[in-house]
Design an enzyme around this catalytic site. Sequence first.
Site, PDB file in Angstrom:
ATOM      1  N   SER A  82       0.162 -20.655   5.903  1.00 20.59           N
ATOM      2  CA  SER A  82      -0.594 -19.826   4.953  1.00 20.59           C
ATOM      3  C   SER A  82       0.350 -19.192   3.940  1.00 20.59           C
ATOM      4  CB  SER A  82      -1.373 -18.725   5.691  1.00 20.59           C
ATOM      5  OG  SER A  82      -0.479 -17.823   6.319  1.00 20.59           O
ATOM      6  N   TYR A 137       2.566   7.413  14.181  1.00 20.63           N
ATOM      7  CA  TYR A 137       2.620   6.029  13.690  1.00 20.63           C
ATOM      8  C   TYR A 137       1.956   5.904  12.320  1.00 20.63           C
ATOM      9  CZ  TYR A 137       1.725   0.982  13.442  1.00 20.63           C
ATOM     10  OH  TYR A 137       1.657  -0.333  13.047  1.00 20.63           O
TER      11      TYR A 137
END
Length: 323
Positions: free
Chosen positions: A39, A191
Site C-alpha cells: 500500500s 499517552y
Amino acid sequence: MWFFGSKGPSGFSSSSTAEEVTQGIDGSALTAIVTGASSGIGVETTRVLALRGVHVVMAVRNLDAGRNVKEAILKEVPGAKIDVMELDLSSMASIRKFASQYQSSNLPLNLLINNAGVVTPFMLSHDGIELQFATNYLGPFLLTDLLSETMKKAARESNIEGRIVNVSSIGHRFTYSEGIRFDKINDESGYSSWYAYGQSKLATILHAKELSRRLKEDGVEITANSLHPGGILTNIMRHNGFMNGFLHLIGKYFFKSIPQGAATTCYVALHPQVKGVSGEYFMDSNISNPSSMANDVDLAKKLWDFSFTLINPKGVGVRLDKR
C-alpha cells in the site's frame, strides 16, 4: 525542505517523482526487501525498483494484497522480478520467521527498505509493546539485525555497497519532551497518539545513525540512512476515521502525490550520488537536518541498548551489539 519545487544540491526537489530520481539507473544486480509494500508509497517504491531491474521481495502483512500488487506491476513491467513474503512487523515471531525463510532462500540482500508504518490509538503489539513503537521502530530494528549477516555477505561477495533505508517522518520533531519514554513505552497514562508516532519516527532516525556508526567501525560496505518522504495521502491514518477523511478532502491541495512521496526512498536506495553516504537524514531527495534529539549520539546509544533488552529479554546473542 526545498520550497515551491525548487531544486536542491542533488538536482531534485519536492516535486520530483520516484521515476525521475532513478532515471537511467540499472539496478539489475540488486535484490531488495521493501516492507509495507502492498500500500501507499510502498507500492510505488516496489514498482519503480522493479522498473529499474531490482529483484524486489515484498514483505507484507496481507499476502493477497501483496499478490494483487505484484500482478498489477507485472502487467506494466512484464519482466519484473518480484516475490511476496508474509511479514507482520508488530510480531517478533513473524519477523524471526520471515528472516529465517529469507535466509533459507539463499537470495542475496543489497537493499533493506524499512518502509512500513502505522498511526494508531493506544494498543499493545503481539509482544505487549506499544503498537506504534513496535511496528514503526522495534520491528524494523529486529529485522535489520537478523538480516545483517545476509547483507554483509552480499556486500562482500558482490563488491556492491549495501544500503539500509529507514523511512521516518518530519513527525519525529513532535514527540514527548524526553524524546524516548524508556520507562513509559507501554504506559497508557499520558499517552498521545501523535507523540507516540513522533517517538517511533525519532527512534528510526536514531537507529540509522547508530547503525551507521557501528557499520563504519566494522569497515562494512553498508550504509544506513533515514528520510522524510513528505506529506502524502496514504492509508496510514486508517485507524482514525475522521482525520483520514479530512486529510483526503483537503490533501490534494497540500500533499505530495504517491510517485512524489516515494521519490526520496528510491533516491536514497539507488542513486549513485548517495554512494558512501551514511548516517544522514534526507528530505525531498536531498540531505536535510533532523531535530537536535535525532542528532543526540548518547540518546542513540541508549536506545540501541534498550532495544536489545526488548528483542532479546533472555540475553540471546546478537550480531551488532558487541560494543
